[in-house]
Enzyme design. Sequence first.
Site, PDB file in Angstrom:
ATOM      1  N   ASP A 232      45.397  62.338  70.823  1.00 27.44           N
ATOM      2  CA  ASP A 232      46.583  61.352  70.704  1.00 27.44           C
ATOM      3  C   ASP A 232      46.784  60.035  71.563  1.00 27.44           C
ATOM      4  O   ASP A 232      47.743  60.384  72.222  1.00 27.44           O
ATOM      5  CB  ASP A 232      47.390  62.102  69.779  1.00 27.44           C
ATOM      6  CG  ASP A 232      48.222  61.607  69.270  1.00 27.44           C
ATOM      7  OD1 ASP A 232      47.936  60.577  68.735  1.00 27.44           O
ATOM      8  OD2 ASP A 232      49.915  61.922  68.832  1.00 27.44           O
ATOM      9  N   LYS A 239      51.830  55.171  71.948  1.00 26.25           N
ATOM     10  CA  LYS A 239      52.497  55.816  72.463  1.00 26.25           C
ATOM     11  C   LYS A 239      52.680  55.764  73.937  1.00 26.25           C
ATOM     12  O   LYS A 239      52.043  55.035  74.361  1.00 26.25           O
ATOM     13  CB  LYS A 239      51.805  57.409  72.739  1.00 26.25           C
ATOM     14  CG  LYS A 239      52.264  58.612  71.679  1.00 26.25           C
ATOM     15  CD  LYS A 239      51.552  59.742  72.165  1.00 26.25           C
ATOM     16  CE  LYS A 239      51.293  60.743  71.111  1.00 26.25           C
ATOM     17  NZ  LYS A 239      53.018  61.111  70.950  1.00 26.25           N
ATOM     18  N   ASP A 250      46.907  68.217  72.323  1.00 24.42           N
ATOM     19  CA  ASP A 250      47.748  67.739  71.261  1.00 24.42           C
ATOM     20  C   ASP A 250      46.804  68.528  70.336  1.00 24.42           C
ATOM     21  O   ASP A 250      46.659  68.448  68.749  1.00 24.42           O
ATOM     22  CB  ASP A 250      47.040  66.623  70.561  1.00 24.42           C
ATOM     23  CG  ASP A 250      48.486  66.264  70.003  1.00 24.42           C
ATOM     24  OD1 ASP A 250      49.748  66.780  69.236  1.00 24.42           O
ATOM     25  OD2 ASP A 250      48.672  65.282  68.743  1.00 24.42           O
ATOM     26  N   ASP A 309      51.772  57.693  65.049  1.00 30.50           N
ATOM     27  CA  ASP A 309      52.090  59.206  65.470  1.00 30.50           C
ATOM     28  C   ASP A 309      52.848  59.800  64.811  1.00 30.50           C
ATOM     29  O   ASP A 309      52.387  61.181  65.778  1.00 30.50           O
ATOM     30  CB  ASP A 309      52.838  58.030  66.039  1.00 30.50           C
ATOM     31  CG  ASP A 309      52.663  59.402  68.019  1.00 30.50           C
ATOM     32  OD1 ASP A 309      51.714  59.677  68.153  1.00 30.50           O
ATOM     33  OD2 ASP A 309      53.946  59.525  68.690  1.00 30.50           O
ATOM     34  N   ARG A 313      50.614  66.414  60.716  1.00 28.30           N
ATOM     35  CA  ARG A 313      50.469  66.431  59.466  1.00 28.30           C
ATOM     36  C   ARG A 313      50.211  66.183  58.243  1.00 28.30           C
ATOM     37  O   ARG A 313      49.451  66.723  57.454  1.00 28.30           O
ATOM     38  CB  ARG A 313      52.342  66.333  59.362  1.00 28.30           C
ATOM     39  CG  ARG A 313      52.860  64.753  59.094  1.00 28.30           C
ATOM     40  CD  ARG A 313      53.531  64.273  59.138  1.00 28.30           C
ATOM     41  NE  ARG A 313      54.168  64.639  60.297  1.00 28.30           N
ATOM     42  CZ  ARG A 313      56.055  64.499  61.174  1.00 28.30           C
ATOM     43  NH1 ARG A 313      56.816  63.685  60.215  1.00 28.30           N
ATOM     44  NH2 ARG A 313      56.511  64.705  61.945  1.00 28.30           N
TER      45      ARG A 313
END
Length: 459
Positions: A232, A239, A250, A309, A313
């Site tokens: 990620d 990030k 992740d 980011d 979900r």
Amino acid sequence: MPSVFETAPTTAPTQITFVTKATWDAIRGELPAPARQFAAANDFAAKPGKLLVLPAADGGIAQVLFGLEDADHKAHDPFRPGALPGLLPPGVYRFANAPHDTRLAALAFALGCYRFGRYRTNKIPEVRLVPPDGIDTAEITRMADAAALARDLINTPPNDMGPAELAEVARDLATRFGAAFNCIDDDELAQNFPLIHAVGMASTRSPRLIELSWGDPAHPKVTLVGKGVCFDTGGLDLKPSSGMLIMKKDMGGAANVLALAQMVMDAKLKLRLRVLIPAVENAVAGNAFRPLDIFKSRKGITVEIGNTDAEGRLVLADALALADEETPDLLIDLGTLTGAARVALGPDLPPFYTNDEALAGDVASCAKSENDPLWRMPLWPAYDAWLDSKTADITNAPSGGFAGSITCALFLQRFVEHARSWLHVDIYGWTPSAKPGRPEGGECQAARAIYKLLSQRYA
């Protein structure tokens, strides 16, 4: 990993004697005089985690002393014996007396033997244990092997653990246990699972939905969904470098779901198991999904992208929607989802969410008995409105920054409608600094507790 248990030692195993502050005087009094003098010379005082190797007259090892907390100590760690494999010389050992919980001590010893050796050329020294009387060695080995699988998958760097490699691990697991395997990708994924496709479409390693099914269709349906973001970057909401350093973890939800599935199948539990893993890489490219993009999910709910980011979900939402269509008896999802969960509870205590009171009580009980900590947090209805979007049905990242783990759980709840019971766990999947039975690196979290729950319900 190879079993740490030595059931037929060819030589006499070395004794490990557990001592506490309360028992040290009595045990010291039973030692031969030279051993008492050696302990005194080394200032051994039965402190928790303190180890002393007592020499034999021939230069070998006579026995080992290891300190534990008193049973009623507020910081009592039932996994304290898990530090032993990292302290002991190579060899075969046995417990000379009972620790506070012999089963958890043996499990901790097995978990503490884990080493990630895929990229090391030097051989890892072997420490083995004669299993204590009265424990179920097969069950402990099952748990330790599953933990090793999860840890290996998380620890493997992302250049060797992308969506395709994760799918191969699932395929191999299916083959091993006679499960059915399927993988959805390319046009079919884009058409039927638009959120999964959106998150993964910028990577040169194509996204996919991995599916495994096992067991008698007549048995209760239990579906496991694991977040499989193999790396990620944060997407266009990039990030910082420090935030990416452990983002190989992740896919920890997927790793732990596969570990849980391995335990379930190996134990032959009487359930119909389905595993769904949305496997993606959240990369940066000209075709990456953007803040304020809107996508229609598999369920038909339109989602505005508040932050790229908050991708975990999104991929879980489409997989949960598919799982929910089958109306499983129990639907469980695991994912490394929110920094907010770490702020609230730290790295060692993942929060879980459910509206099923009986399930919540059983999860908490199993988490305690297995020393696999979990803590219930609320699906707080008043915060559900925070998911509202001005241009779509919901947003994936509410503004304000409050209650991030709760709002993530509420987001996922929108995609679960028919399952008879649903459990969501926001794991960390990583041990930042080594603890007894838990080496630094990828970690198996929640899987043992949930396996215990499933064993009780579907044995």
